[in-house]
Enzyme design. Structure first.
Site, PDB file in Angstrom:
ATOM      1  N   ASP A 314       0.856  -1.202   0.000  1.00 13.46           N
ATOM      2  CA  ASP A 314       0.000   0.000   0.000  1.00 13.46           C
ATOM      3  C   ASP A 314       0.894   1.255   0.000  1.00 13.46           C
ATOM      4  O   ASP A 314       0.876   2.050   0.926  1.00 13.46           O
ATOM      5  CB  ASP A 314      -0.878  -0.066   1.258  1.00 13.46           C
ATOM      6  CG  ASP A 314      -1.951   0.998   1.317  1.00 13.46           C
ATOM      7  OD1 ASP A 314      -2.033   1.809   0.391  1.00 13.46           O
ATOM      8  OD2 ASP A 314      -2.695   1.002   2.318  1.00 13.46           O
ATOM      9  N   LYS A 316       0.966   3.890  -1.996  1.00 12.57           N
ATOM     10  CA  LYS A 316       0.313   5.173  -2.335  1.00 12.57           C
ATOM     11  C   LYS A 316       1.313   6.111  -3.009  1.00 12.57           C
ATOM     12  O   LYS A 316       1.581   7.220  -2.540  1.00 12.57           O
ATOM     13  CB  LYS A 316      -0.304   5.845  -1.107  1.00 12.57           C
ATOM     14  CG  LYS A 316      -1.417   5.043  -0.466  1.00 12.57           C
ATOM     15  CD  LYS A 316      -2.150   5.854   0.584  1.00 12.57           C
ATOM     16  CE  LYS A 316      -3.242   5.076   1.278  1.00 12.57           C
ATOM     17  NZ  LYS A 316      -2.780   4.031   2.200  1.00 12.57           N
ATOM     18  N   ASP A 319       4.139  10.705  -6.926  1.00  9.36           N
ATOM     19  CA  ASP A 319       5.117  11.631  -7.515  1.00  9.36           C
ATOM     20  C   ASP A 319       5.038  11.600  -9.049  1.00  9.36           C
ATOM     21  O   ASP A 319       4.237  10.860  -9.621  1.00  9.36           O
ATOM     22  CB  ASP A 319       6.522  11.278  -7.006  1.00  9.36           C
ATOM     23  CG  ASP A 319       7.361  12.531  -6.785  1.00  9.36           C
ATOM     24  OD1 ASP A 319       7.300  13.440  -7.646  1.00  9.36           O
ATOM     25  OD2 ASP A 319       8.062  12.586  -5.772  1.00  9.36           O
TER      26      ASP A 319
HETATM   27  O1  LIG Z   1      -8.515   5.321   2.169  1.00 10.40           O
HETATM   28  C1  LIG Z   1      -7.732   4.549   2.728  1.00 10.40           C
HETATM   29  C2  LIG Z   1      -6.652   3.959   2.088  1.00 10.40           C
HETATM   30  C3  LIG Z   1      -5.866   3.082   2.773  1.00 10.40           C
HETATM   31  N1  LIG Z   1      -6.108   2.785   4.078  1.00 10.40           N
HETATM   32  C4  LIG Z   1      -5.234   1.790   4.740  1.00 10.40           C
HETATM   33  O2  LIG Z   1      -6.031   0.665   5.134  1.00 10.40           O
HETATM   34  C5  LIG Z   1      -5.639   0.204   6.416  1.00 10.40           C
HETATM   35  C6  LIG Z   1      -6.792   0.338   7.369  1.00 10.40           C
HETATM   36  O3  LIG Z   1      -6.430  -0.108   8.655  1.00 10.40           O
HETATM   37  P1  LIG Z   1      -7.449  -0.182   9.896  1.00 10.40           P
HETATM   38  O4  LIG Z   1      -6.575  -0.576  11.047  1.00 10.40           O
HETATM   39  O5  LIG Z   1      -8.454  -1.237   9.544  1.00 10.40           O
HETATM   40  O6  LIG Z   1      -8.056   1.166  10.081  1.00 10.40           O
HETATM   41  C7  LIG Z   1      -4.424   1.002   6.795  1.00 10.40           C
HETATM   42  O7  LIG Z   1      -3.296   0.285   6.379  1.00 10.40           O
HETATM   43  C8  LIG Z   1      -4.540   2.285   5.984  1.00 10.40           C
HETATM   44  O8  LIG Z   1      -3.274   2.821   5.667  1.00 10.40           O
HETATM   45  C9  LIG Z   1      -7.168   3.355   4.706  1.00 10.40           C
HETATM   46  O9  LIG Z   1      -7.432   3.095   5.897  1.00 10.40           O
HETATM   47  N2  LIG Z   1      -7.970   4.229   4.013  1.00 10.40           N
END
Ligand SMILES: O=c1ccn([C@@H]2O[C@H](COP(=O)(O)O)[C@@H](O)[C@H]2O)c(=O)[nH]1
Length: 484
Positions: A314, A316, A319
């Protein structure tokens, strides 16, 4: 000052201190409301609290209500009831939200005798459910309840519900009165008033509705966003990674992606081995692990093969094309070597996809675009989301889908081959105090139209992460099956 002037002045003050706000607010019910009423803030404005208590007492006297004592609905109405009690020398009672399992075990605290009449004090009425939660224990101890005084009645059916229990509602501010005054004072446009009125009209609660009085209108039975099977959707994508994922989900019967945001790579590997049998994707944030090393990717790939899951870093990316080429292919993490899936913001424009594609496509990787985000106040909405969808359509060989929160609302832009993955998922809903907003797996899949639930803390912070992963897996899969 006349009563009417006093009420107008109070409405303006409530607007000033943002106890009444307008915008786009996602309620607990999941509805997006153009108005939000949060009266908790009034304790910090003594002039407002005094005025609220004064106006509430006045409406009772004007309507001829008679009572021996009063009880506020916990918690926001408690300071209001206290002020009314002190100013008018009227005894107060208190209802405990949780009855203690030691000591007196009383639900109602204070001095009273059975047969006395108790006034209910409430800050906001939507469905009337919270009022009933206080009326019942008062009646259980022999108190008679006839009258309820409230500051704001959202006019969503609460009055009728209370009437069906022989309770008379005395509202200082029916919501229509708030709108009228704010429009007259040029604090709201006529269009906004019409939008709010339409929302209120469309979200009436029935006499048996239960609901949260913090503005959460009882949602109408949500429509299930019907979809094709994962097997069939595998045939509709041009991206290898998406095809693999659709087939994997169908074969393994899981749409659960675990966000393994643990403290070290070592912990991540242990977790991945334990929960591997439950998941379709393991999501990583490789820059979170201080012990990340060159062996990380190979170890994770072995586990992915052992348990049949895919890896999603993840990252993201955000750039320009030239920079992301280096960030994706080399540097410390060499993400493209071990992560089947990664994702990118579209802020830099189309060049970011071109750059990532140069590296990822020859390796059979897939890219997700962040079309929406789960956090409160996200800028990824409206035109931004539409632009992400349009960019994805230009790269069907590489863009495999989206990070999204409500793809069911995309209408014609929703595409069957693209994978929708949604973070912000927990069985209990709610949020984390830092902007994360949670939805249940059932709602995310059936109503919001997602394909993959991304669950982090709900699993890795659970006392038994394996049992928790199994529970989320079942919830996600059952929801998918009922959306077919
Ligand atoms: O919009 C977004 C994009 C990525 N995330 C990522 O998902 C997980 C959520 O973790 P929880 O502990 O279930 O809250 C986390 O890795 C975020 O970086 C997001 O939450 N929202």
């Amino acid at each position: 000052m006349s009563t009417e002037d006093k009420i107008d002045a109070l409405i303006v003050r409530l607007h000033e201190i943002e106890a009444v706000k307008f915008g786009e607010f996602t309620l607990k019910s999941g509805l997006v409301s153009p108005i939000y009423v949060d009266l908790r803030v009034i304790v910090s404005y003594p002039d407002v609290l005094a005025s609220v208590a004064g106006c509430m007492w006045e409406v009772l006297k004007r309507n001829g209500a008679e009572f021996d004592n009063m009880c506020g609905v916990p918690y926001t109405a408690l300071p209001i009831a206290t002020c009314m009690s002190l100013n008018n020398d009227c005894p107060m009672l208190m209802r405990r939200k949780e009855v203690k399992d030691y000591g007196t075990k009383k639900a109602i605290e204070g001095a009273f005798t059975s047969g006395q009449t108790c006034l209910i004090v409430e800050d906001l009425v939507t469905s009337g459910a919270s009022v009933m939660e206080t009326v019942e224990p008062l009646n259980d101890v022999g108190l008679v309840t006839k009258d309820v005084v409230v500051l704001i009645d959202r006019e969503q059916g609460g009055e009728a519900r209370l009437r069906s229990h022989d309770l008379r509602l005395h509202a200082v501010l029916p919501l229509s009165r708030v709108l009228k005054t704010l429009e007259a004072k040029n604090l709201m446009s006529a269009e906004l008033v019409a939008t709010v009125k339409a929302f209120i009209a469309a979200n009436q609660t029935g006499p048996n509705a239960s609901g949260n009085e913090m503005g959460a209108a009882a949602a109408p039975t949500p429509a299930v966003f019907k979809r094709d099977s994962y097997e069939h959707r595998a045939t509709l994508t041009e991206n290898k990674c998406a095809k693999d994922l659709w087939n994997l989900m169908a074969r393994k019967k899981t749409n659960l992606c675990v966000a393994a945001d643990v403290g070290t790579a070592k912990e991540l590997i242990v977790l991945a081995d334990k929960i591997g049998p439950e998941i379709c994707i393991l999501k990583t944030h490789c820059d979170l692990y201080p012990d990340f090393d060159d062996a990380f990717g190979a170890t994770l790939l072995e586990l992915a093969a052992k348990h049949d899951f895919m890896i999603f870093e993840d990252r993201k990316f955000a750039d320009i094309g030239n920079t992301v080429v280096g960030q994706y292919s080399s540097g410390v993490h060499k993400i493209a070597d071990w992560s089947h899936i990664t994702n990118a913001h579209i802020v830099p424009g189309a060049g970011i996809i071109d750059g990532l594609k140069q590296v990822g496509l020859p390796k059979g990787r897939g890219l997700l675009l962040l079309a929406e985000m789960s956090s409160a106040g996200t800028m990824a909405k409206g035109q931004y989301t539409e632009d992400a969808i349009a960019m994805a359509a230009k790269h069907p060989d590489f863009v495999m889908g989206f990070i999204s929160t409500r793809p069911s609302a995309w209408k014609g832009a929703w595409s069957r081959g693209l994978v929708q993955m949604t973070p912000g998922v927990q069985l209990g809903g709610g949020g984390d105090g830092l902007g994360q907003q949670y939805n249940t797996p059932d709602r995310v899949i059936k109503e919001c139209g997602s394909d993959v639930i991304i669950v982090g803390r709900g699993i890795y912070k659970a006392a038994d992460p394996v049992a928790s992963a199994a529970e989320y897996r079942k919830a996600g899969w059952d929801a998918y099956v009922s959306a077919l």
